[in-house]
Design a protein around this motif. Structure first.
Motif, mmCIF file in Angstrom:
data_model
loop_
_atom_site.group_PDB
_atom_site.id
_atom_site.type_symbol
_atom_site.label_atom_id
_atom_site.label_comp_id
_atom_site.label_asym_id
_atom_site.label_seq_id
_atom_site.Cartn_x
_atom_site.Cartn_y
_atom_site.Cartn_z
ATOM 1 N N ALA A 75 0.842 -1.200 0.000
ATOM 2 C CA ALA A 75 0.000 0.000 0.000
ATOM 3 C C ALA A 75 0.873 1.244 0.000
ATOM 4 C CB ALA A 75 -0.915 -0.003 1.216
ATOM 5 N N ASP A 76 0.409 2.277 -0.690
ATOM 6 C CA ASP A 76 1.121 3.551 -0.709
ATOM 7 C C ASP A 76 1.082 4.176 0.690
ATOM 8 O OD1 ASP A 76 2.083 5.931 -2.685
ATOM 9 O OD2 ASP A 76 0.862 6.746 -1.058
ATOM 10 N N ARG A 77 2.221 4.598 1.174
ATOM 11 C CA ARG A 77 2.326 5.073 2.550
ATOM 12 C C ARG A 77 1.524 6.355 2.780
ATOM 13 N NH1 ARG A 77 8.382 5.128 4.501
ATOM 14 N NH2 ARG A 77 8.132 3.009 3.728
ATOM 15 N N ASP A 78 1.466 7.231 1.794
ATOM 16 C CA ASP A 78 0.808 8.529 1.972
ATOM 17 C C ASP A 78 -0.704 8.466 1.762
ATOM 18 O OD1 ASP A 78 3.264 9.773 2.486
ATOM 19 O OD2 ASP A 78 3.639 10.020 0.332
ATOM 20 N N THR A 79 -1.133 7.718 0.760
ATOM 21 C CA THR A 79 -2.553 7.726 0.383
ATOM 22 C C THR A 79 -3.332 6.504 0.864
ATOM 23 O OG1 THR A 79 -2.121 6.600 -1.710
ATOM 24 C CG2 THR A 79 -2.008 9.025 -1.703
ATOM 25 N N GLY A 80 -2.638 5.401 1.129
ATOM 26 C CA GLY A 80 -3.318 4.150 1.454
ATOM 27 C C GLY A 80 -3.783 3.384 0.230
ATOM 28 N N LEU A 103 -12.358 1.698 -1.093
ATOM 29 C CA LEU A 103 -13.292 2.364 -0.191
ATOM 30 C C LEU A 103 -14.233 1.379 0.497
ATOM 31 C CD1 LEU A 103 -14.226 5.480 -2.376
ATOM 32 C CD2 LEU A 103 -12.775 5.444 -0.340
ATOM 33 N N VAL A 104 -13.969 0.078 0.307
ATOM 34 C CA VAL A 104 -14.786 -0.959 0.930
ATOM 35 C C VAL A 104 -14.178 -1.383 2.265
ATOM 36 C CG1 VAL A 104 -15.838 -3.243 0.564
ATOM 37 C CG2 VAL A 104 -15.477 -1.710 -1.377
ATOM 38 N N ALA A 139 -10.075 4.015 9.930
ATOM 39 C CA ALA A 139 -8.875 4.842 9.787
ATOM 40 C C ALA A 139 -8.282 4.687 8.390
ATOM 41 C CB ALA A 139 -7.849 4.469 10.855
ATOM 42 N N LYS A 140 -8.195 3.436 7.908
ATOM 43 C CA LYS A 140 -7.646 3.196 6.573
ATOM 44 C C LYS A 140 -8.567 3.762 5.494
ATOM 45 C CE LYS A 140 -5.095 -1.066 7.709
ATOM 46 N NZ LYS A 140 -4.986 -2.521 7.427
#
Length: 713
Positions: free
Chosen positions: A320-325, A342-343, A348-349
């Protein structure tokens, strides 16, 4: 049957344009299980995105011209600029019309961002739009019925001018403080289709109270004024008070700078959708995937595993991208996809991903994200201009939701020339116990398809054919020009409007009936295509007499929907609505390979389809239009997409529950029989070779028989 046998005592008195550049056609390389798409091309005039001296685009300019109205309804497609149109109107009401404050009401918190500060003076307007941070309650923590309601009260006592809150917060505030607390203010309701005239709809109830008190200004905005449950949005007496600004899909999409083609299609799968997803999901397209609700038949009941399966089908997960998730997935071709999930159940994620998608600094960055996977999010109000493909898995019960989802893909963006909507649907399995439920889902998907074809069509203006009719300036009538001896079809390239002459057409008399015929035919069509008995019989009843749908069923829908109209105006609305629906279907039939197709250029297919149909029938009259089954072309498409076994099973299910005739239908047939007698001097004959005349006579006989039985006790 002698006239004396009929008791009539309980029968009442009796630039280059969009569709010049449109082609409805089959996909070039359709998958064998893919229903032919509606494919529409646009002229790309750039007009709908071009601003005037005040910084207003055409729709916003239209709305601003009516800024002085107390009750204003704006019907305009997604991405046409409704939010900014409201800013212009609200500023004028606050500065020039004496209103104290403006309250902007949106359905969900994410849409509140649409009303953030805008430096409108930079583009030529005389004031900027500003919302004090404390009064954008969409950004405030807490529940809608807690501290936010107290904030509304504090705002009403303050000297500040603008508040933004959710529908829920507003409902609770009105409940607590009463409608009188909002006197002298503007109330603007975004996504107005959430409102309903049903007494159980709290927001609709409150708006009725505001209108009855008549001490506020109301601006209502929606991209789809019909509801998925076919309920009326407003009570007729309330709706009549609104002035309407209507901006069509034609005007919006034809005026884009980049987007030139929109495809709408359906794909049927067997077993699990996850097995077929890559047949419709192209990793090279910017895509929003809406997976099915966990309560639907299409769902595996494990939404997390469904997302994992989609990601796994696309390639190899790389973290996963550290900044955006965002999930990073390497495709077999070596490209790394950035996928927004978005599921995700972890709030938090999910919130980190959602926040990244809203980052204004990335709005114009095409490479920021490639695919968004959502369940209940990323629908109305979600603005990702780069989206090329809206892929929805499973049917959607609400036609409004379908329109909103399609709207995610119809934003204009540099380099984006094509957009599409695909509905991935489970084919009814004849061996399943729940096959009836599956059939219902299929019918709803077909209804959505029919409605979208109508929504994408230009507006129709119908005129009764008279010998003294003349050509109307601005309309083109084909190579031969206007012919006084026939029913003409004109097309105005600037407005994208058809003008069609029809013999025997009833003209609406009252202002309300005229408004409906000019602006609300799509709403009437939406109610009709959602009418389950109509679509079932239209698709699968081999003995159907089309007038039973076009006259009886549609007539009943209009009587129920517009009870305040007299019989003549109800008939005028019915005729205009069925003409719009059936002419669209006939034009589509010709353009997609029906009789006489294949000779037109892509630029003229729809217009020529309407013209050719009118010429083929020699004289376009309303009786002939009533004899067209509105669902016939939908069945032709369905039969190409489903297995013969599934189609036969659906037909058996629907025929098994068919009712020969109801008392209500018999009464309506008898009413039509009276009209038939007035026109022809005799009653319909039960032995007639004409199916509709025979059906009317059967209705009269049924009614007489029921009355005789009732008299005998």
């Amino acid at each position: 049957m002698p006239d004396s046998q009929i008791d009539t005592s309980d029968i009442p008195e009796a630039d280059e344009s969009f569709f010049r550049s449109a082609k409805l056609r089959l996909p070039q390389q359709a998958h064998p299980r893919h229903v032919p798409s509606v494919s529409v091309s646009y002229a790309r005039t750039g007009r709908s995105t071009r601003a005037n001296a005040l910084g207003m685009r055409p729709m916003q300019e239209l709305a601003y011209e009516k800024r002085g109205e107390q009750y204003l309804l704006i019907k305009s497609p997604p991405a046409s600029g409704k939010s900014r149109a409201l800013m212009f109107i609200a500023l004028d009401k606050l500065h020039n019309q004496g209103l104290e404050q403006a309250i902007i009401v949106v359905p969900e918190r994410s849409i509140g961002a649409s009303f953030n500060d805008e430096p409108l003076t930079r583009y030529g307007f005389w004031a900027d739009w500003h919302v004090e941070p404390r009064w954008n309650l969409c950004n405030a923590p807490g529940a809608d019925n807690g501290g936010k309601v107290k904030s509304v009260a504090a705002f009403l006592e303050s000297a500040d001018k603008v508040l933004v809150c959710t529908h829920a917060t507003f409902r609770f505030a009105v409940d607590q403080y009463g409608v009188e607390a909002f006197d002298g203010r503007l109330i603007a309701v975004d996504e107005f289709h959430h409102v309903s005239a049903n007494p159980d709809n709290k927001l609709g109830l409150h708006l009725g109270q505001f209108i009855a008190r008549d001490k506020v200004h109301l601006v209502a905005m929606t991209g789809s004024y019909f509801r998925g449950d076919a309920e009326a949005v407003l009570a007729p007496q309330d709706e009549a008070k609104f002035q309407t600004v209507t901006y069509t899909y034609y005007e919006q999409l034809n005026g884009y700078e980049y987007l030139k083609q929109l495809d709408i299609g359906y794909f049927f799968y067997e077993k699990s959708y996850a097995d077929d997803i890559l047949k419709v999901l192209d990793p090279g397209e910017k895509t929003i995937v809406h997976i099915p609700s966990v309560n639907s038949r299409e769902s595996t009941k494990d939404k997390i595993k469904e997302v994992e399966h989609i990601i796994g089908a696309l390639g190899e997960w790389e973290g996963a991208d550290r900044d955006t998730g965002f999930q990073l997935v390497k495709t077999p071709a070596g490209r790394v996809l950035r996928i927004a999930d978005l599921v995700e159940d972890d709030p938090a994620k999910r919130d980190r991903v959602s926040a990244a998608l809203k980052d204004p600094a990335q709005k114009n960055n095409r490479d920021f994200v490639d695919i968004i996977i959502a369940l209940g999010m990323a629908k109305e109000g979600f603005d990702w201009i780069w989206c090329e493909h809206a892929l929805t898995i499973g049917y959607r019960a609400s036609l409004t939701e379908v329109v909103q989802i399609i709207g995610r893909a119809t934003r204009d963006a540099p380099g984006k020339t094509r957009a599409r909507f695909t509905n991935l649907i489970a084919e009814p399995d004849a061996s399943e116990e729940l096959v009836t439920e599956a059939v219902n889902d299929t019918l709803k998907a077909i209804a959505a398809s029919l409605l979208m074809e109508q929504v994408l069509a230009p507006r129709f203006e119908f005129k009764p054919k008279h010998p003294n009719n003349e050509a109307t300036p601005g309309y083109q009538y084909g190579e031969a020009g206007y012919d006084p001896a026939q029913c003409n079809v004109g097309f105005n390239e600037e407005t994208g409007k058809f003008q069609i002459e029809i013999k025997g057409l009833v003209t609406p008399k009252s202002p309300e009936a005229q408004r409906i015929c000019q602006q609300d035919l799509n709403e009437v069509v939406a109610a009709f295509v959602q009418d389950k008995p109509s679509i079932e019989r239209g698709l699968f009843d081999s003995e159907l007499v089309p007038e039973e749908l076009t006259q009886l069923r549609l007539g009943k829908i209009i009587k129920d929907r517009y009870p305040e109209l007299d019989d003549e105006d109800q008939e005028a609305v019915r005729q205009h609505a069925i003409a719009a629906l059936n002419l669209t279907q006939k034009a589509k039939e010709i353009a997609t390979g029906g009789a006489g197709a294949g000779e037109d250029s892509p630029n003229t297919a729809f217009v020529d389809g309407v013209r050719r149909f009118a010429l083929n029938v020699r004289e376009l009259d309303i009786d002939m239009i009533d004899r067209i089954n509105p669902f016939g072309e939908a069945y032709a498409i369905l039969s190409k997409a489903m297995t013969e076994d599934s189609l036969r099973r659906i037909k058996e299910i629907i025929e098994a529950k068919r009712v020969t005739m109801t008392m209500e239908e018999a009464r309506e047939l008898a009413r039509r029989a009276v009209k038939f007698k007035q026109e022809r001097g005799r009653l319909p004959l039960i032995t007639s070779a004409d199916a509709w005349e025979k059906r009317m006579a059967e209705g009269v006989a049924f009614l007489a028989r029921m009355k005789a039985e009732a008299a005998r006790g």
